[in-house]
Design a protein around this motif. Structure first.
Motif: not given
Length: 446
Positions: A68-71, A59-62
């Motif tokens: 990238x979302x820190x959470x 789910x990161x979607x690099x």
């Protein structure tokens, strides 16, 4: 790279069978499906036996335009530490689009979608990978994905794209040979050429999986036996380098454990054939053939030039236009194959229906055979903007607001299910419909 050996994807449905399988040296688990503080008993027992566990993120979607979302990065780091993993893996893909960079609503694909093999996309991916590397406590490896569609105007082959990514960032590569086969069938890409371009020194491990061909399109299902062409690509890769690890993926339609064990035997045999062909003397009449020169070891540079916001915005607009066409019914962007986009859109809707049925099994229980057609009709006009659990709630709400659910018993059961999870009554507004319309308007203005 540490040797992993032969492994299998750990899934709850086959957890007990995996524990009993002979020769399993490591397992891979979908990172988002485990809770660091409450690991499944099966995984704990495997770890106690010395079996390595690698978290595999989805789910990161690099490959997306956003950083990238820190959470999400923090959650992946927590899982790596909880599992004592030697590395973590993710995908070269985008999974969401829209948002601030495009001034349009956020859209979720619920699936891994290919990034364009362009210089802009590569620059963004490299910076996103470096951000992820800095946030994770262990090395990162990224996986090539399967694709039904091709981007117009691509500037690099898959092998060139992967080589430059590894060379510029020092990231390790997770090579999925089943995905190379998928892209050969669907996009006419030569797996031998991709293998020839790969920096084998960066190889972390290899995925092997099955699929199925329908109407000339190969679907990377992870729910069918591994076909011989995929094993042949594995053999070709093993003739160039000794893979540190090879793993069998199976996500659905699980067979008897004995069949999985036979597939593992076939995978080991394919690797051994490759090793044998690499070491066998050349006795052809023409004599020994020139060997390819070793490619330089990818090295992680001290820093990379920052990617401009304009570059990210260009990529964001392109990815949002594609994803919106797939899930919100906006026009197909210029240069794409309309027929293939139709196939991809149907596949995305079908996967949504399947995953919602897994995260909210009460829904198909309540609706019976009507569940799938009702969900597919809903998905045509309601793009996903959050996770699958929210999707399940909004689907139930749409049925309760509409006239399609004529069965009073099912309506009462569905209302009770919905009320237990979200409130006393369905909301009067329609956020998902407004989301689709707002996205369509924003994109058509550009």
């Amino acid at each position: 790279m540490e040797r992993l050996g032969t492994g299998i994807g750990w899934r709850p449905e086959i957890a007990e069978a995996v524990e009993r399988m002979p020769g399993i040296e490591w397992v891979e688990v979908v990172a988002e499906n485990v809770c660091p503080g409450h690991l499944p008993d099966s995984l704990r027992r495997l770890r106690e036996r010395g079996v390595t566990v690698v978290p595999h993120g989805v789910s990161l979607g690099l490959g997306g335009a956003d950083r990238p979302d820190p959470h999400r990065l923090g959650a992946l780091a927590e899982r790596a530490e909880a599992l004592g993993a030697p590395l973590v893996t993710e995908h070269i893909a985008f999974v969401r689009a829209g948002g601030e960079l495009t001034a349009s609503p956020r859209l979720e694909a619920g699936h891994l979608l290919p990034v364009p093999r362009t210089r802009d996309a590569l620059d963004v991916l490299c910076e996103n990978v470096r951000i992820a590397q800095d946030a994770l406590p262990v090395p990162l490896a990224v996986e090539n994905i399967a694709a039904l569609i091709a981007w117009p105007g691509e500037e690099l082959t898959e092998g060139q794209f992967l080589y430059e990514l590894a060379d510029r960032t020092g990231v390790r590569l997770l090579i999925d040979v089943a995905n190379l086969h998928t892209n050969h069938v669907n996009r006419g890409e030569d797996p031998a050429k991709a293998l020839a371009d790969l920096p084998v020194e960066a190889l972390a491990y290899v995925h092997v999986a099955g699929g199925v061909e329908r109407d000339g399109v190969w679907h990377d299902s992870h729910a069918h036996p591994v076909p011989q062409p995929v094993l042949d690509i594995l053999t070709a890769l093993a003739s160039r380098t000794s893979p540190p690890g090879v793993l069998l993926e199976r996500d659905d339609n699980f067979p008897e454990p004995s069949e999985l064990e036979r597939e593992l035997v076939s995978i080991r045999a394919a690797v051994e054939r490759g090793r044998a062909s690499a070491t066998a003397p050349d006795v052809s009449p023409a004599g020994p053939q020139p060997q390819p020169q070793p490619q330089p070891q990818p090295a992680s540079p001290p820093g990379l030039p920052a990617v401009s916001e304009a570059t990210r915005a260009r990529l964001a607009l392109a990815q949002t236009a594609l994803l919106s066409a797939l899930v919100a019914g906006t026009p197909v962007p210029e240069g794409f194959d309309r027929a293939r986009l139709t196939v991809q859109a149907r596949a995305l809707a079908g996967k949504r229906a399947d995953v919602v049925a897994k995260v909210a099994p009460e829904l198909p229980g309540i609706l019976g055979a009507a569940y799938r057609p009702a969900f597919l009709a809903y998905a045509q006009h309601h793009p996903m903007s959050g996770g699958y659990r929210l999707d399940a709630l909004e689907f139930a709400e749409s049925l309760l607001r509409g006239e399609a659910l004529a069965d009073d018993r099912a309506r009462r059961a569905l209302h009770e299910w919905w009320r237990d999870r979200s409130g006393p009554r369905p909301r009067a507004h329609r956020p998902a419909v407004r989301l689709a319309r707002a996205t369509r308007r924003a994109l058509l203005r550009r």
